[in-house]
Design a protein around this motif. Structure first.
Motif, PDB file in Angstrom:
ATOM      1  N   PRO A 147       0.805  -1.228   0.000  1.00 43.21           N
ATOM      2  CA  PRO A 147       0.000   0.000   0.000  1.00 43.21           C
ATOM      3  C   PRO A 147       0.834   1.273   0.000  1.00 43.21           C
ATOM      4  N   ALA A 148       1.990   1.254   0.678  1.00 44.74           N
ATOM      5  CA  ALA A 148       2.832   2.457   0.731  1.00 44.74           C
ATOM      6  C   ALA A 148       3.371   2.806  -0.648  1.00 44.74           C
ATOM      7  N   ALA A 221       5.795  10.636   1.206  1.00 41.66           N
ATOM      8  CA  ALA A 221       4.369  10.816   0.942  1.00 41.66           C
ATOM      9  C   ALA A 221       3.529  10.665   2.202  1.00 41.66           C
ATOM     10  N   GLY A 222       4.185  10.419   3.334  1.00 37.85           N
ATOM     11  CA  GLY A 222       3.470  10.243   4.591  1.00 37.85           C
ATOM     12  C   GLY A 222       3.032  11.567   5.192  1.00 37.85           C
ATOM     13  N   LYS A 224       3.474  12.904   8.081  1.00 36.05           N
ATOM     14  CA  LYS A 224       4.447  13.644   8.885  1.00 36.05           C
ATOM     15  C   LYS A 224       5.264  14.611   8.036  1.00 36.05           C
ATOM     16  N   ILE A 225       5.816  14.128   6.936  1.00 35.31           N
ATOM     17  CA  ILE A 225       6.642  14.974   6.069  1.00 35.31           C
ATOM     18  C   ILE A 225       5.769  15.873   5.205  1.00 35.31           C
ATOM     19  N   GLN A 226       4.681  15.354   4.702  1.00 39.60           N
ATOM     20  CA  GLN A 226       3.787  16.166   3.871  1.00 39.60           C
ATOM     21  C   GLN A 226       3.270  17.396   4.619  1.00 39.60           C
ATOM     22  N   SER A 227       3.094  17.284   5.923  1.00 36.16           N
ATOM     23  CA  SER A 227       2.532  18.391   6.707  1.00 36.16           C
ATOM     24  C   SER A 227       3.438  19.612   6.752  1.00 36.16           C
ATOM     25  N   HIS A 228       4.709  19.448   6.416  1.00 37.51           N
ATOM     26  CA  HIS A 228       5.646  20.587   6.431  1.00 37.51           C
ATOM     27  C   HIS A 228       5.489  21.485   5.206  1.00 37.51           C
ATOM     28  N   PHE A 229       4.842  20.986   4.164  1.00 39.08           N
ATOM     29  CA  PHE A 229       4.757  21.738   2.914  1.00 39.08           C
ATOM     30  C   PHE A 229       3.405  22.432   2.791  1.00 39.08           C
ATOM     31  N   THR A 230       3.445  23.664   2.326  1.00 39.86           N
ATOM     32  CA  THR A 230       2.230  24.426   2.081  1.00 39.86           C
ATOM     33  C   THR A 230       2.182  24.824   0.611  1.00 39.86           C
ATOM     34  N   THR A 231       0.984  24.851   0.052  1.00 44.36           N
ATOM     35  CA  THR A 231       0.820  25.161  -1.360  1.00 44.36           C
ATOM     36  C   THR A 231       0.338  26.592  -1.532  1.00 44.36           C
ATOM     37  N   ALA A 232       0.366  27.045  -2.786  1.00 42.50           N
ATOM     38  CA  ALA A 232      -0.124  28.391  -3.083  1.00 42.50           C
ATOM     39  C   ALA A 232      -1.609  28.519  -2.786  1.00 42.50           C
ATOM     40  N   GLY A 233      -2.310  27.385  -2.754  1.00 41.94           N
ATOM     41  CA  GLY A 233      -3.739  27.402  -2.471  1.00 41.94           C
ATOM     42  C   GLY A 233      -4.068  27.278  -0.997  1.00 41.94           C
TER      43      GLY A 233
END
Length: 478
Positions: A147-148, A221-222, A224-233
């Motif tokens: 699944p990962a 893609a988890g 924990k790491i994804q939460s550090h990134f912010t998008t223009a939206g």
């Protein structure tokens, strides 16, 4: 919480009356999950001949053996076909959850030493399972779930003809890739950051799943790491792009792995692959492309920084193998070992370095304004810090690099198997567990001599960030 509680109860409340209902095991699959040390089989999913209800069943007479090794069974429960706990009262699937550690990982990989020097799927993976009166025995190497890795659902390749740096002739090359594209970002109509990961020596070849699972790259893609990134939206998350080469990034043109003081035959095709992906995904922000990788991939990260310095918003080379000086060679062109027969990979512990610079002042000038964060362990015996990252970092600082950092650990310890210490080269473990935040004191590096013996792992005095990924998210190409 209810689902977790339900899973724990299923050790006691499972399927009843196997014999009376004449229930049989029709098929089975293994679940391959990523860990600090690579892939492990932590579940076996049994497909029954008919759906059964949860009911009292003895916890005795439950056994599992994978690839000839007896495994400790932590739980048995009704599940869906993917091995997840079923919320229904009846199911045609039973899953065994197996204890998985560094020593008993049940890895479905084998290392092809001396041939390709890459990880491969095992030729076979025999599994034997008993749950009460239910039995299964068979080869499951071709019947696996991950699944990962499946989250990286975008797969593709780039082919082309490129000049071989050694022969000057045209070679037909191919770069395969896998990408994770969060659904929430695909639909927001805004520009999104792109994180690129370049694999190490053992994770190349033909199958992106090996690249994704070999170094726990799926963690990018988890949550924990994804939460550090912010998008223009205003949303959280980033695209993750993982290319792989058939041989090595450090292949100068003859199919062998250099010691990092030679160009790569894949430089141009990798850049074309990245540009093609960005062009096809208009919601990728071209001013927020972050490049990194480990070992061979760390080498290629620096190589791509040098070759295309205006393209990257930031870089994060891990145990990078881009040599600072050229290494001495004999009359046949082979590297001359200074100390032989010692490192964890079975090769020379140290090659003899010359005084001639490979990472020249011109290259340093080209990359000094790229925000970069190196990650290294002091006890790395594969890529020796004083021959690679430390002199490079000192040269960058001397050239006036400001947004340039090094996290320097004294050793590498597992988060997935507490108390386990890995070889120092596996420092990507800290990165992929989001455990990189502190950096070396720059003045200490500038004051060090050529041996860098004064620089210790986990040295204090440097800046402390929230996370390397939070820092990455703040970088934007001007």
């Amino acid at each position: 919480m209810k689902r977790i509680f339900f899973a724990l109860l299923m050790m006691s409340f499972l399927v009843a009356s196997y014999a009376g209902a004449k229930v049989q095991v029709k098929d089975a699959k293994i679940v391959v999950s990523p860990f600090d040390w690579g892939p492990g089989v932590d579940k076996v999913v049994l497909r029954l001949s008919s759906a059964v209800q949860g009911n009292a069943i003895s916890k005795e007479n439950i056994q599992a053996t994978t690839n000839g090794v007896e495994r400790e069974v932590l739980g048995v429960y009704l599940s869906d076909g993917q091995g997840e706990v079923s919320s229904k009262k009846k199911s045609a699937y039973i899953t065994l959850r197996l204890k998985t550690s560094y020593k008993t990982s049940g890895s479905p990989f084998r290392y092809d030493a001396g041939k390709t020097n890459q990880n491969k799927w095992r030729d076979s993976y025999p599994v034997e399972v008993r749950v009460g009166e239910l039995n299964f025995s068979g080869d499951l190497i071709e019947k696996r779930l991950s699944p990962a890795a499946e989250k990286f659902s975008v797969r593709g390749e780039k082919r082309g003809s490129y000049t071989n740096p050694m022969t000057g002739k045209k070679d037909s090359l191919v770069i395969r890739y896998a990408a994770y594209e969060p659904k929430t970002l695909k639909k927001d109509g805004a520009k999104n950051p792109l994180v690129i990961w370049l694999h190490g020596q053992g994770e190349g070849g033909f199958d992106p799943d090996i690249t994704l699972l070999g170094n726990k790259v799926t963690a990018l893609a988890g949550e924990k790491i994804q939460s550090h990134f912010t998008t223009a939206g205003g949303k959280k998350g980033a695209y993750i792009f993982v290319p792989l080469t058939e041989t090595y990034w450090m292949d100068g043109g003859n199919g062998t792995n250099s010691n990092g003081d030679f160009g790569s035959r894949y430089t141009e095709i990798l850049m074309d692959t990245i540009r093609d992906y960005v062009a096809k995904n208009k919601d990728v922000d071209p001013s927020r492309i972050y490049l990194g990788g480990c070992s061979n991939g760390g080498y290629m990260t620096v190589n791509m920084m040098v070759s295309y310095p205006d393209y990257w918003a930031a870089a994060y080379p891990v145990c990078e193998a881009y040599a600072f000086n050229f290494f001495a060679r004999d009359e046949n062109g082979s590297y001359i070992p200074e100390i032989s027969g010692g490192n964890a990979m079975g090769g020379a512990l140290k090659f003899k370095s010359t005084d001639d610079r490979f990472f020249t002042d011109e290259k340093i000038e080209a990359v000094k304004n790229i925000p970069v964060w190196f990650v290294q362990s002091a006890d790395d015996s594969i890529v020796l810090p004083y021959q690679f990252v430390l002199p490079t970092y000192k040269a960058l600082l001397n050239a006036g690099a400001e947004n340039s950092w090094v996290s320097y650990f004294d050793s590498v310890k597992s988060a997935d198997d507490k108390g386990t210490k890995f070889i120092g080269h596996w420092v990507w473990v800290y990165l992929l567990n989001d455990e990189v935040s502190g950096v070396l004191d720059k003045e200490a590096v500038l004051a060090a001599d050529a041996s860098f013996s004064s620089i210790e792992g986990n040295a204090k005095g440097g800046k402390e960030f929230k996370s390397i990924f939070a820092w990455m998210n703040e970088q934007k190409k001007r």
